[in-house]
Motif scaffolding. Sequence first.
Motif, PDB file in Angstrom:
ATOM      1  N   ILE A 195     -32.117  75.759 -92.116  1.00 18.44           N
ATOM      2  CA  ILE A 195     -32.531  76.086 -91.771  1.00 18.44           C
ATOM      3  C   ILE A 195     -32.863  75.770 -90.300  1.00 18.44           C
ATOM      4  O   ILE A 195     -31.806  74.420 -89.854  1.00 18.44           O
ATOM      5  CB  ILE A 195     -33.860  75.203 -91.953  1.00 18.44           C
ATOM      6  CG1 ILE A 195     -35.007  75.296 -93.535  1.00 18.44           C
ATOM      7  CG2 ILE A 195     -35.224  75.272 -90.776  1.00 18.44           C
ATOM      8  CD1 ILE A 195     -35.136  74.237 -94.390  1.00 18.44           C
ATOM      9  N   GLN A 196     -33.481  76.408 -89.048  1.00 15.02           N
ATOM     10  CA  GLN A 196     -32.706  75.741 -87.755  1.00 15.02           C
ATOM     11  C   GLN A 196     -34.008  75.889 -86.688  1.00 15.02           C
ATOM     12  O   GLN A 196     -34.967  76.183 -87.434  1.00 15.02           O
ATOM     13  CB  GLN A 196     -32.015  77.058 -87.412  1.00 15.02           C
ATOM     14  CG  GLN A 196     -30.949  77.147 -87.766  1.00 15.02           C
ATOM     15  CD  GLN A 196     -29.831  78.623 -87.050  1.00 15.02           C
ATOM     16  OE1 GLN A 196     -30.550  79.623 -87.233  1.00 15.02           O
ATOM     17  NE2 GLN A 196     -28.954  78.464 -87.232  1.00 15.02           N
ATOM     18  N   PHE A 197     -34.144  75.332 -86.208  1.00 13.77           N
ATOM     19  CA  PHE A 197     -35.269  74.868 -85.653  1.00 13.77           C
ATOM     20  C   PHE A 197     -34.985  74.866 -83.809  1.00 13.77           C
ATOM     21  O   PHE A 197     -33.904  74.493 -83.033  1.00 13.77           O
ATOM     22  CB  PHE A 197     -36.001  73.350 -86.052  1.00 13.77           C
ATOM     23  CG  PHE A 197     -35.181  72.653 -85.841  1.00 13.77           C
ATOM     24  CD1 PHE A 197     -35.116  71.368 -84.353  1.00 13.77           C
ATOM     25  CD2 PHE A 197     -34.216  72.215 -86.935  1.00 13.77           C
ATOM     26  CE1 PHE A 197     -34.204  70.298 -84.648  1.00 13.77           C
ATOM     27  CE2 PHE A 197     -33.335  71.008 -86.582  1.00 13.77           C
ATOM     28  CZ  PHE A 197     -33.670  69.859 -85.586  1.00 13.77           C
ATOM     29  N   ALA A 198     -36.465  74.732 -83.407  1.00 12.68           N
ATOM     30  CA  ALA A 198     -36.709  74.957 -82.629  1.00 12.68           C
ATOM     31  C   ALA A 198     -38.089  75.126 -81.304  1.00 12.68           C
ATOM     32  O   ALA A 198     -38.978  75.061 -82.305  1.00 12.68           O
ATOM     33  CB  ALA A 198     -36.068  76.024 -81.299  1.00 12.68           C
ATOM     34  N   SER A 199     -38.364  74.157 -80.664  1.00 17.24           N
ATOM     35  CA  SER A 199     -39.541  74.578 -79.954  1.00 17.24           C
ATOM     36  C   SER A 199     -40.693  75.632 -80.121  1.00 17.24           C
ATOM     37  O   SER A 199     -40.220  76.852 -79.849  1.00 17.24           O
ATOM     38  CB  SER A 199     -40.375  74.067 -78.674  1.00 17.24           C
ATOM     39  OG  SER A 199     -39.660  74.554 -77.607  1.00 17.24           O
ATOM     40  N   VAL A 200     -41.873  75.499 -80.148  1.00 14.08           N
ATOM     41  CA  VAL A 200     -42.652  76.838 -79.812  1.00 14.08           C
ATOM     42  C   VAL A 200     -43.750  76.468 -79.147  1.00 14.08           C
ATOM     43  O   VAL A 200     -44.280  75.967 -79.136  1.00 14.08           O
ATOM     44  CB  VAL A 200     -43.229  76.859 -81.464  1.00 14.08           C
ATOM     45  CG1 VAL A 200     -44.363  78.317 -81.240  1.00 14.08           C
ATOM     46  CG2 VAL A 200     -42.555  76.577 -82.827  1.00 14.08           C
ATOM     47  N   PRO A 201     -43.620  78.242 -78.125  1.00 19.53           N
ATOM     48  CA  PRO A 201     -43.012  78.619 -78.108  1.00 19.53           C
ATOM     49  C   PRO A 201     -42.163  79.060 -76.909  1.00 19.53           C
ATOM     50  O   PRO A 201     -41.273  80.301 -77.297  1.00 19.53           O
ATOM     51  CB  PRO A 201     -44.360  79.894 -77.412  1.00 19.53           C
ATOM     52  CG  PRO A 201     -45.212  78.508 -76.461  1.00 19.53           C
ATOM     53  CD  PRO A 201     -44.722  77.041 -77.233  1.00 19.53           C
ATOM     54  N   ASP A 202     -40.931  78.451 -76.067  1.00 18.77           N
ATOM     55  CA  ASP A 202     -40.174  78.329 -75.977  1.00 18.77           C
ATOM     56  C   ASP A 202     -38.614  78.182 -75.617  1.00 18.77           C
ATOM     57  O   ASP A 202     -38.323  78.395 -75.322  1.00 18.77           O
ATOM     58  CB  ASP A 202     -40.675  77.455 -74.047  1.00 18.77           C
ATOM     59  CG  ASP A 202     -40.474  76.334 -74.754  1.00 18.77           C
ATOM     60  OD1 ASP A 202     -40.328  75.572 -75.816  1.00 18.77           O
ATOM     61  OD2 ASP A 202     -40.471  75.432 -73.481  1.00 18.77           O
ATOM     62  N   ARG A 203     -38.796  77.500 -76.846  1.00 19.06           N
ATOM     63  CA  ARG A 203     -36.785  77.441 -77.703  1.00 19.06           C
ATOM     64  C   ARG A 203     -36.779  76.145 -76.957  1.00 19.06           C
ATOM     65  O   ARG A 203     -35.401  76.388 -77.029  1.00 19.06           O
ATOM     66  CB  ARG A 203     -36.358  79.176 -77.444  1.00 19.06           C
ATOM     67  CG  ARG A 203     -35.547  78.900 -79.166  1.00 19.06           C
ATOM     68  CD  ARG A 203     -34.223  80.228 -78.733  1.00 19.06           C
ATOM     69  NE  ARG A 203     -33.766  79.780 -79.553  1.00 19.06           N
ATOM     70  CZ  ARG A 203     -33.399  81.114 -80.510  1.00 19.06           C
ATOM     71  NH1 ARG A 203     -32.929  82.153 -79.365  1.00 19.06           N
ATOM     72  NH2 ARG A 203     -32.718  81.029 -81.776  1.00 19.06           N
ATOM     73  N   GLY A 204     -37.725  75.296 -76.908  1.00 16.51           N
ATOM     74  CA  GLY A 204     -36.767  74.441 -75.951  1.00 16.51           C
ATOM     75  C   GLY A 204     -36.654  72.666 -76.915  1.00 16.51           C
ATOM     76  O   GLY A 204     -36.525  73.348 -78.667  1.00 16.51           O
ATOM     77  N   PRO A 205     -36.610  72.065 -76.555  1.00  9.91           N
ATOM     78  CA  PRO A 205     -36.179  70.976 -77.748  1.00  9.91           C
ATOM     79  C   PRO A 205     -37.594  69.995 -78.652  1.00  9.91           C
ATOM     80  O   PRO A 205     -38.369  71.289 -77.980  1.00  9.91           O
ATOM     81  CB  PRO A 205     -35.820  69.545 -76.955  1.00  9.91           C
ATOM     82  CG  PRO A 205     -35.766  69.814 -75.515  1.00  9.91           C
ATOM     83  CD  PRO A 205     -36.355  71.234 -75.873  1.00  9.91           C
ATOM     84  N   PRO A 206     -37.411  69.947 -80.288  1.00 14.36           N
ATOM     85  CA  PRO A 206     -38.733  70.227 -80.287  1.00 14.36           C
ATOM     86  C   PRO A 206     -38.892  69.155 -80.728  1.00 14.36           C
ATOM     87  O   PRO A 206     -40.477  69.386 -81.447  1.00 14.36           O
ATOM     88  CB  PRO A 206     -37.530  70.319 -82.026  1.00 14.36           C
ATOM     89  CG  PRO A 206     -36.194  69.059 -81.798  1.00 14.36           C
ATOM     90  CD  PRO A 206     -36.143  70.186 -80.371  1.00 14.36           C
ATOM     91  N   ASP A 207     -39.007  68.309 -79.924  1.00 12.39           N
ATOM     92  CA  ASP A 207     -40.314  67.889 -79.425  1.00 12.39           C
ATOM     93  C   ASP A 207     -41.519  68.334 -78.454  1.00 12.39           C
ATOM     94  O   ASP A 207     -41.909  67.472 -77.729  1.00 12.39           O
ATOM     95  CB  ASP A 207     -39.689  65.990 -79.266  1.00 12.39           C
ATOM     96  CG  ASP A 207     -38.545  66.292 -77.653  1.00 12.39           C
ATOM     97  OD1 ASP A 207     -38.533  66.793 -77.101  1.00 12.39           O
ATOM     98  OD2 ASP A 207     -38.193  64.835 -77.993  1.00 12.39           O
ATOM     99  N   GLN A 208     -41.236  69.224 -77.916  1.00 18.21           N
ATOM    100  CA  GLN A 208     -42.020  69.705 -77.388  1.00 18.21           C
ATOM    101  C   GLN A 208     -42.861  70.710 -77.866  1.00 18.21           C
ATOM    102  O   GLN A 208     -42.396  71.621 -79.130  1.00 18.21           O
ATOM    103  CB  GLN A 208     -41.421  70.269 -75.730  1.00 18.21           C
ATOM    104  CG  GLN A 208     -40.255  69.417 -75.487  1.00 18.21           C
ATOM    105  CD  GLN A 208     -39.623  69.872 -73.265  1.00 18.21           C
ATOM    106  OE1 GLN A 208     -39.291  70.596 -73.607  1.00 18.21           O
ATOM    107  NE2 GLN A 208     -38.788  69.167 -73.333  1.00 18.21           N
ATOM    108  N   GLY A 209     -43.589  71.530 -77.343  1.00 16.86           N
ATOM    109  CA  GLY A 209     -44.270  72.555 -77.697  1.00 16.86           C
ATOM    110  C   GLY A 209     -45.181  71.995 -78.601  1.00 16.86           C
ATOM    111  O   GLY A 209     -45.319  71.547 -78.990  1.00 16.86           O
ATOM    112  N   SER A 210     -46.109  73.325 -79.728  1.00 13.48           N
ATOM    113  CA  SER A 210     -46.661  73.490 -79.913  1.00 13.48           C
ATOM    114  C   SER A 210     -46.481  73.012 -81.520  1.00 13.48           C
ATOM    115  O   SER A 210     -47.597  73.026 -81.921  1.00 13.48           O
ATOM    116  CB  SER A 210     -47.844  74.724 -80.138  1.00 13.48           C
ATOM    117  OG  SER A 210     -46.418  75.604 -80.386  1.00 13.48           O
ATOM    118  N   PHE A 211     -45.691  72.784 -81.739  1.00 14.50           N
ATOM    119  CA  PHE A 211     -45.356  72.366 -83.292  1.00 14.50           C
ATOM    120  C   PHE A 211     -45.365  71.304 -83.710  1.00 14.50           C
ATOM    121  O   PHE A 211     -44.111  70.667 -83.354  1.00 14.50           O
ATOM    122  CB  PHE A 211     -44.786  73.696 -84.300  1.00 14.50           C
ATOM    123  CG  PHE A 211     -44.315  73.132 -85.179  1.00 14.50           C
ATOM    124  CD1 PHE A 211     -45.049  73.785 -86.660  1.00 14.50           C
ATOM    125  CD2 PHE A 211     -42.869  73.322 -85.988  1.00 14.50           C
ATOM    126  CE1 PHE A 211     -44.913  73.871 -88.035  1.00 14.50           C
ATOM    127  CE2 PHE A 211     -42.442  72.938 -87.596  1.00 14.50           C
ATOM    128  CZ  PHE A 211     -44.106  73.364 -88.701  1.00 14.50           C
TER     129      PHE A 211
END
Length: 253
Positions: A195-211
């Motif tokens: 499993i890989q992860f990144a922020s949604v929708p801009d593929r930044g750090p995971p503590d940013q974005g909508s998910f």
Amino acid sequence: MKFSANLGFLWTEFELPEAIYRAAEAGFQAVELHWPYQTPAEKVKRALDDTGLSLLALNTARGRASENGLSALCGREADARAAIDQAIAYARAAGAEAIHVMSGNSKGPEAHAAFLSNLKYARANAPENAMILIEPLNPRDWPGYFLSHSEQAIQILDSLRDPGVKLMFDCYHVSRTEGDILGGLQALLPWIGHIQFASVPDRGPPDQGSFDYAQMFAVLRDLNWRRPLGAEYNPRGPTDQSLGWLQPFIKEA
């Protein structure tokens, strides 16, 4: 939870051995590599041994820039298998646990047949305990890529019926193509190898974005997921300044 630093995205300003040391200092338990072939495998292995980090995975070569992989390209079978052989040899020398076989930009039944054949070749020749991974790439960012949807990947896996070939579930790509990350993760878990992860929708750090990745990590903990989760995001600056999301897990450990 355990985490892997994808060094195709993080600490890219450093040579691979130095990036491995920095990942260890930051608190990661593993690393992933994209195309490490310009760095001798023994240098990577030495850094891994020094730090105690595991090497989760590496990619097969992309071929020409317009191809983005070779294993589903008709007429490029010899080159596809040479790329698989190269990845297998590097994985053996560096101690990689998995090889991501890139399909490339192609379409149609002949591409499907070529991809199946090359996946069987990879599985037959890889180390017995090494996993083969396939990853759908979203068509917004990667138009023309053969493997573009989780449903397509599951059809391939079901056709192969080989427990050593698994799905690489990239949350960012799933979000762009299919929308429901958490539902997809839970539904596809039996087929998932990484499993890989990144922020949604801009593929930044995971503590940013909508998910909400904190929710996803909690669900995976409840499901007893043991393999390190792959941080594959654009840090938007120095990698060390993007790691606030990781700190609670370091303290937890």
